[in-house]
Design an enzyme around this catalytic site. Structure first.
Site, mmCIF file in Angstrom:
data_model
loop_
_atom_site.group_PDB
_atom_site.id
_atom_site.type_symbol
_atom_site.label_atom_id
_atom_site.label_comp_id
_atom_site.label_asym_id
_atom_site.label_seq_id
_atom_site.Cartn_x
_atom_site.Cartn_y
_atom_site.Cartn_z
ATOM 1 N N ARG A 103 0.883 -1.233 0.037
ATOM 2 C CA ARG A 103 0.100 -0.016 -0.073
ATOM 3 C C ARG A 103 0.862 1.249 0.089
ATOM 4 N NH1 ARG A 103 -4.634 1.258 4.487
ATOM 5 N NH2 ARG A 103 -2.788 1.833 5.831
ATOM 6 N N THR A 107 -0.613 7.803 -1.155
ATOM 7 C CA THR A 107 -1.812 7.573 -1.797
ATOM 8 C C THR A 107 -2.887 6.669 -1.313
ATOM 9 O OG1 THR A 107 -1.098 5.779 -3.649
ATOM 10 C CG2 THR A 107 -0.726 8.156 -4.151
ATOM 11 N N ASP A 198 0.872 -2.384 12.102
ATOM 12 C CA ASP A 198 1.404 -2.878 10.876
ATOM 13 C C ASP A 198 1.461 -4.553 10.864
ATOM 14 O OD1 ASP A 198 2.748 -3.629 8.605
ATOM 15 O OD2 ASP A 198 2.823 -1.490 7.980
ATOM 16 N N ASP A 201 4.838 -5.833 9.400
ATOM 17 C CA ASP A 201 5.888 -5.341 10.213
ATOM 18 C C ASP A 201 5.986 -6.254 11.524
ATOM 19 O OD1 ASP A 201 7.038 -3.766 8.287
ATOM 20 O OD2 ASP A 201 6.170 -1.901 9.484
HETATM 21 C C1 PRP Z 1 -1.011 -4.248 4.492
HETATM 22 C C2 PRP Z 1 -2.046 -5.468 4.840
HETATM 23 C C3 PRP Z 1 -2.922 -5.288 3.588
HETATM 24 C C4 PRP Z 1 -3.184 -3.971 3.269
HETATM 25 C C5 PRP Z 1 -4.317 -3.511 3.830
HETATM 26 O O1 PRP Z 1 -0.150 -4.634 3.659
HETATM 27 O O2 PRP Z 1 -1.555 -6.724 4.883
HETATM 28 O O3 PRP Z 1 -2.451 -6.096 2.256
HETATM 29 O O4 PRP Z 1 -2.129 -3.468 4.125
HETATM 30 O O5 PRP Z 1 -4.701 -2.078 3.755
HETATM 31 P P1 PRP Z 1 -5.888 -1.623 2.329
HETATM 32 O O6 PRP Z 1 -7.060 -2.692 2.797
HETATM 33 O O7 PRP Z 1 -5.830 -0.322 2.818
HETATM 34 O O8 PRP Z 1 -5.330 -1.898 0.917
HETATM 35 P P2 PRP Z 1 1.014 -3.525 3.359
HETATM 36 O O9 PRP Z 1 0.639 -2.702 2.379
HETATM 37 O O10 PRP Z 1 1.364 -2.825 4.487
HETATM 38 O O11 PRP Z 1 2.250 -4.500 2.972
HETATM 39 P P3 PRP Z 1 2.994 -5.480 3.677
HETATM 40 O O12 PRP Z 1 2.010 -6.578 4.086
HETATM 41 O O13 PRP Z 1 4.153 -5.893 2.832
HETATM 42 O O14 PRP Z 1 3.756 -4.963 5.018
HETATM 43 N N1 URA Z 2 -2.395 -2.315 7.120
HETATM 44 C C1 URA Z 2 -2.146 -2.957 8.353
HETATM 45 O O1 URA Z 2 -0.962 -3.871 8.341
HETATM 46 N N2 URA Z 2 -2.542 -2.569 9.128
HETATM 47 C C2 URA Z 2 -3.699 -1.516 9.158
HETATM 48 O O2 URA Z 2 -4.232 -1.391 10.094
HETATM 49 C C3 URA Z 2 -4.059 -1.291 7.999
HETATM 50 C C4 URA Z 2 -3.418 -1.591 6.966
#
Ligand code: PRP
Ligand code: URA
Length: 208
Positions: A103, A107, A198, A201
């Protein structure tokens, strides 16, 4: 048709609390993700088709039943990986196909960076991602799976925001969504509140 399933189970409530707790280390967090993924998968597979199979127990022959469907798991990288092994333990013959989205922090839109799909999609695909926040990643991920040709798609997430549920329902009304909990909403940075922070993380211990 009911398309949103929020699991009301004491084990879900118990493990979700330990998952959310900021004192939970990545080691504990990963264990909780796996436990909740199993509970969600049990619910999301409740109506899978079966066929009969004759076996012999140590005592006698009997007619048993076994799954009769080609199953695919599509974890959305990275955080979906935390759920994959646990769901595979329940569905050992499932195929795992990966989809990478992150994400964009400005944006908030999903950015695709990896896709590994075969030429023939499975009969049923479970998209795995612990967090359904704005819904952008899930909507885009499900679209990729639809474009692949999968006919039956189910979304499995641990925590969702109402906004994310609404956007998946609007874009993909036939996709069933299984969640442990629908939280209150999103904060100004589009993090789920109360949420857990997160997920990627916390699973991979990548705080900077
Ligand atoms: C997180 C999560 C989803 C997304 C959710 O991933 O695992 O994929 O955010 O957010 P949304 O519904 O607003 O799209 P992230 O983009 O942080 O990537 P990661 O899993 O690599 O940490
Ligand atoms: N992605 C995450 O990992 N946590 C949130 O709360 C939203 C998006």
């Amino acid at each position: 048709m009911q398309t949103v399933f929020e699991i009301d189970h004491p084990l879900v409530h118990h493990h979700l609390t330990h998952l959310r707790n900021k004192e939970s280390t990545p080691h504990i967090f990963r264990s909780q993700v796996r436990r909740l993924a199993v509970l969600l998968a049990a619910e999301a597979t409740r109506d899978l088709p079966l066929r009969s199979k004759t076996i012999e127990t140590p005592l006698t022959e009997m007619e048993g039943t076994v799954l009769d469907v080609r199953i695919g798991l599509v974890p959305i990288l990275r955080a979906g990986l935390g759920m994959t092994d646990a769901v595979l333990d329940l569905l050992p013959t499932a195929e795992v196909w990966h989809l990478g989205f992150y994400r964009d922090e400005h944006t908030l839109k999903p950015v695709g960076y990896y896709q590994k799909f075969s030429s023939h999609p499975p009969d049923i695909v479970f998209v795995l991602d612990p967090m359904l926040a704005t819904g952008g990643s899930a909507v885009a991920g499900i679209q990729r799976v639809k474009d692949w040709g999968a006919k039956e798609i189910r979304m499995i997430s641990i925590i969702a925001a109402p906004e994310g549920i609404a956007s998946v329902r609007e874009a993909h009304p036939n996709v069933k969504i299984y969640v442990c909990k629908i939280d209150a909403g999103l904060n100004d940075s589009a993090y789920i509140v109360p949420g857990l922070g997160d997920a990627g993380d916390r699973i991979f211990n990548t705080f900077v």
